[in-house]
Design a protein around this motif. Structure first.
Motif, PDB file in Angstrom:
ATOM      1  N   THR A  33      -5.668  22.934  15.331  1.00  0.00           N
ATOM      2  CA  THR A  33      -6.750  22.247  14.797  1.00  0.00           C
ATOM      3  C   THR A  33      -7.097  21.988  13.477  1.00  0.00           C
ATOM      4  O   THR A  33      -7.961  21.101  12.900  1.00  0.00           O
ATOM      5  CB  THR A  33      -8.176  23.679  14.526  1.00  0.00           C
ATOM      6  OG1 THR A  33      -7.627  24.539  13.838  1.00  0.00           O
ATOM      7  CG2 THR A  33      -8.522  24.070  16.021  1.00  0.00           C
ATOM      8  N   TYR A  37      -8.543  17.776  11.100  1.00  0.00           N
ATOM      9  CA  TYR A  37      -9.134  18.288   9.829  1.00  0.00           C
ATOM     10  C   TYR A  37      -8.396  16.593   8.808  1.00  0.00           C
ATOM     11  O   TYR A  37      -8.954  16.262   8.246  1.00  0.00           O
ATOM     12  CB  TYR A  37      -9.384  19.374   9.191  1.00  0.00           C
ATOM     13  CG  TYR A  37      -9.998  20.416   9.541  1.00  0.00           C
ATOM     14  CD1 TYR A  37     -11.781  20.504   9.517  1.00  0.00           C
ATOM     15  CD2 TYR A  37     -10.489  21.377  10.709  1.00  0.00           C
ATOM     16  CE1 TYR A  37     -13.327  21.158  10.447  1.00  0.00           C
ATOM     17  CE2 TYR A  37     -10.889  21.902  11.243  1.00  0.00           C
ATOM     18  CZ  TYR A  37     -12.238  22.077  10.803  1.00  0.00           C
ATOM     19  OH  TYR A  37     -13.657  22.408  10.987  1.00  0.00           O
ATOM     20  N   ARG A  38      -7.331  17.367   9.747  1.00  0.00           N
ATOM     21  CA  ARG A  38      -6.756  15.851   9.100  1.00  0.00           C
ATOM     22  C   ARG A  38      -6.806  14.530   9.173  1.00  0.00           C
ATOM     23  O   ARG A  38      -6.754  13.898   8.356  1.00  0.00           O
ATOM     24  CB  ARG A  38      -4.780  16.870   8.924  1.00  0.00           C
ATOM     25  CG  ARG A  38      -4.955  17.722   8.245  1.00  0.00           C
ATOM     26  CD  ARG A  38      -2.664  18.525   8.659  1.00  0.00           C
ATOM     27  NE  ARG A  38      -2.639  19.165   7.831  1.00  0.00           N
ATOM     28  CZ  ARG A  38      -1.906  19.449   6.892  1.00  0.00           C
ATOM     29  NH1 ARG A  38      -1.655  18.510   5.551  1.00  0.00           N
ATOM     30  NH2 ARG A  38      -1.575  20.279   5.930  1.00  0.00           N
ATOM     31  N   SER A  98      -8.574  20.367   3.445  1.00  0.00           N
ATOM     32  CA  SER A  98      -8.954  21.826   2.495  1.00  0.00           C
ATOM     33  C   SER A  98     -10.041  21.301   2.600  1.00  0.00           C
ATOM     34  O   SER A  98     -11.227  21.983   2.552  1.00  0.00           O
ATOM     35  CB  SER A  98      -7.829  21.989   1.555  1.00  0.00           C
ATOM     36  OG  SER A  98      -8.137  23.293   1.208  1.00  0.00           O
ATOM     37  N   SER A 101     -12.899  20.324   4.729  1.00  0.00           N
ATOM     38  CA  SER A 101     -13.353  21.526   6.029  1.00  0.00           C
ATOM     39  C   SER A 101     -15.054  22.396   4.826  1.00  0.00           C
ATOM     40  O   SER A 101     -14.678  22.845   5.684  1.00  0.00           O
ATOM     41  CB  SER A 101     -12.328  21.729   6.634  1.00  0.00           C
ATOM     42  OG  SER A 101     -11.774  22.871   4.911  1.00  0.00           O
ATOM     43  N   ARG A 107     -17.156  20.265  10.128  1.00  0.00           N
ATOM     44  CA  ARG A 107     -16.621  21.356  10.989  1.00  0.00           C
ATOM     45  C   ARG A 107     -17.884  21.491  12.545  1.00  0.00           C
ATOM     46  O   ARG A 107     -16.679  21.544  13.505  1.00  0.00           O
ATOM     47  CB  ARG A 107     -16.993  23.038  10.337  1.00  0.00           C
ATOM     48  CG  ARG A 107     -16.977  23.331   8.512  1.00  0.00           C
ATOM     49  CD  ARG A 107     -16.656  24.607   8.314  1.00  0.00           C
ATOM     50  NE  ARG A 107     -15.691  25.144   9.558  1.00  0.00           N
ATOM     51  CZ  ARG A 107     -14.644  25.116   9.085  1.00  0.00           C
ATOM     52  NH1 ARG A 107     -13.548  24.391   7.913  1.00  0.00           N
ATOM     53  NH2 ARG A 107     -13.235  25.725  10.297  1.00  0.00           N
ATOM     54  N   GLY A 127      -5.464  27.353  13.625  1.00  0.00           N
ATOM     55  CA  GLY A 127      -6.612  27.729  12.983  1.00  0.00           C
ATOM     56  C   GLY A 127      -6.874  28.657  11.092  1.00  0.00           C
ATOM     57  O   GLY A 127      -5.568  29.399  10.721  1.00  0.00           O
ATOM     58  N   ARG A 128      -8.149  28.277  11.361  1.00  0.00           N
ATOM     59  CA  ARG A 128      -8.732  28.899  10.377  1.00  0.00           C
ATOM     60  C   ARG A 128      -9.222  30.119  10.466  1.00  0.00           C
ATOM     61  O   ARG A 128      -9.567  31.125  10.320  1.00  0.00           O
ATOM     62  CB  ARG A 128      -9.429  29.070   8.803  1.00  0.00           C
ATOM     63  CG  ARG A 128      -8.617  27.390   8.168  1.00  0.00           C
ATOM     64  CD  ARG A 128      -7.005  28.512   7.409  1.00  0.00           C
ATOM     65  NE  ARG A 128      -6.214  27.677   6.965  1.00  0.00           N
ATOM     66  CZ  ARG A 128      -5.477  26.813   6.814  1.00  0.00           C
ATOM     67  NH1 ARG A 128      -4.992  26.182   8.518  1.00  0.00           N
ATOM     68  NH2 ARG A 128      -4.515  25.809   6.155  1.00  0.00           N
ATOM     69  N   ASP A 129     -10.761  29.824  11.199  1.00  0.00           N
ATOM     70  CA  ASP A 129     -12.064  30.077  12.163  1.00  0.00           C
ATOM     71  C   ASP A 129     -11.531  30.305  13.580  1.00  0.00           C
ATOM     72  O   ASP A 129     -12.898  30.238  14.074  1.00  0.00           O
ATOM     73  CB  ASP A 129     -13.240  29.618  11.416  1.00  0.00           C
ATOM     74  CG  ASP A 129     -13.004  28.063  12.384  1.00  0.00           C
ATOM     75  OD1 ASP A 129     -11.816  27.761  12.592  1.00  0.00           O
ATOM     76  OD2 ASP A 129     -14.598  27.133  12.197  1.00  0.00           O
ATOM     77  N   ARG A 178      -5.480  26.551  -2.246  1.00  0.00           N
ATOM     78  CA  ARG A 178      -5.961  26.469  -0.864  1.00  0.00           C
ATOM     79  C   ARG A 178      -6.541  28.018  -0.403  1.00  0.00           C
ATOM     80  O   ARG A 178      -7.054  27.313   0.558  1.00  0.00           O
ATOM     81  CB  ARG A 178      -5.259  25.990   0.152  1.00  0.00           C
ATOM     82  CG  ARG A 178      -5.385  24.916   1.455  1.00  0.00           C
ATOM     83  CD  ARG A 178      -4.320  23.921   1.927  1.00  0.00           C
ATOM     84  NE  ARG A 178      -3.905  22.895   1.173  1.00  0.00           N
ATOM     85  CZ  ARG A 178      -2.534  21.831   1.568  1.00  0.00           C
ATOM     86  NH1 ARG A 178      -2.578  22.338   3.142  1.00  0.00           N
ATOM     87  NH2 ARG A 178      -2.217  21.151   1.307  1.00  0.00           N
ATOM     88  N   ASP A 182     -10.486  27.836   1.322  1.00  0.00           N
ATOM     89  CA  ASP A 182     -10.314  28.110   2.529  1.00  0.00           C
ATOM     90  C   ASP A 182     -10.387  29.918   2.661  1.00  0.00           C
ATOM     91  O   ASP A 182     -11.384  29.756   4.055  1.00  0.00           O
ATOM     92  CB  ASP A 182      -8.748  28.664   3.261  1.00  0.00           C
ATOM     93  CG  ASP A 182      -8.417  26.573   3.597  1.00  0.00           C
ATOM     94  OD1 ASP A 182      -8.889  26.384   2.520  1.00  0.00           O
ATOM     95  OD2 ASP A 182      -6.806  26.625   4.219  1.00  0.00           O
ATOM     96  N   ARG A 185     -14.871  30.023   1.110  1.00  0.00           N
ATOM     97  CA  ARG A 185     -16.108  28.747   1.094  1.00  0.00           C
ATOM     98  C   ARG A 185     -16.906  29.198   2.181  1.00  0.00           C
ATOM     99  O   ARG A 185     -16.457  30.366   2.869  1.00  0.00           O
ATOM    100  CB  ARG A 185     -15.531  27.540   1.778  1.00  0.00           C
ATOM    101  CG  ARG A 185     -15.186  28.012   3.348  1.00  0.00           C
ATOM    102  CD  ARG A 185     -14.853  26.977   4.489  1.00  0.00           C
ATOM    103  NE  ARG A 185     -14.080  27.265   5.461  1.00  0.00           N
ATOM    104  CZ  ARG A 185     -12.955  26.797   6.507  1.00  0.00           C
ATOM    105  NH1 ARG A 185     -11.704  25.747   5.394  1.00  0.00           N
ATOM    106  NH2 ARG A 185     -12.453  27.044   7.471  1.00  0.00           N
TER     107      ARG A 185
END
Ligand code: DC
Length: 219
Positions: A33, A37-38, A98, A101, A107, A127-129, A178, A182, A185
């Motif tokens: 994912t 975003y990239r 970063s 996002s 998102r 991903g992150r979430d 970063r 991340d 936020r």
């Protein structure tokens, strides 16, 4: 509904390397994912919009179409029909991704794409979430992390191998920055889901991490 494995964690923890290997071992589709975003970040950079200009970023989302396809099992990312996969990994693109996002509309733009992929097939999605927000009912949730030093060293070695000039301390600072962005936020911050399994790869080999994660997935 496909069988879903969520793998979240900070930059440089090795999520994509590990997820690709687990996908191969288990026959899942690997969904990156961060690459989405990239791809949006490339769109904003192309339009010369600064990450601080939230209004313009939100407007620019309207004419960005991010899609993914698989060629020989490898994820290809398209931005408005153009394959941008080869340009995703640059530092400038990573920083833009970063920063942008954290914008809710950014998102929102990618949410359905991600959920749709997991609905239709067996996936390991990084991903992150993912475990906290995108796939809260994932069958397996992994939070993969490693110390800042380990992650900076891995990034340093990776860039050196590609023949790029780089500075260890600068990479370390970039990773810390970063992480802070991340994790702090407001919307969908990086954090371990309550039911995620914590895997700290600082002292583990790639094979050990893959074996550990495969052990949590259905046979
Ligand atoms: O995993 P990566 O380094 O390719 O991700 C690039 C940036 O995208 C990362 O700094 C944070 C953002 N991202 C995100 O907010 N949520 C995701 N699910 C994946 C990435």
């Amino acid at each position: 509904m496909g069988y879903n494995v969520a793998i979240d964690g900070p930059a440089g923890a090795g999520k994509s390397t590990i997820a690709k290997l687990v996908a191969k071992e288990k026959g899942y589709i690997y969904v990156d994912t961060g690459a989405m975003y990239r791809a949006l970040a490339i769109h904003f950079l192309k339009k010369n919009i600064s990450a601080e200009n939230v209004e313009q970023i939100v407007l620019a989302c309207a004419d960005a179409d991010v899609t993914i396809a698989y060629e020989d099992g490898v994820q290809q990312v398209y931005l408005n029909g153009e394959n941008v996969t080869g340009r995703l990994r640059g530092e400038e693109v990573g920083n833009m991704a970063s920063r942008t996002s954290s914008i809710p509309q950014v998102r929102e733009k990618l949410l359905e794409l991600q959920r749709g992929l997991a609905r239709e097939q067996d996936v390991i999605m990084d991903g992150r979430d993912i475990g906290t927000n995108i796939l809260p009912d994932a069958d397996v949730k992994i939070y993969l992390t490693a110390s800042v030093d380990t992650r900076a060293k891995r990034r340093f070695d990776e860039l050196k191998e590609k023949g790029q000039d780089c500075d260890f301390e600068a990479i370390k600072e970039d990773i810390k920055e970063r992480d802070a962005r991340d994790m702090n936020r407001e919307i969908a911050p990086l954090k371990k889901a309550e039911d995620a399994i914590l895997v700290d790869s600082s002292e583990m080999t790639i094979d050990q991490v893959v074996e550990t994660i495969c052990g949590y997935c259905r046979a």
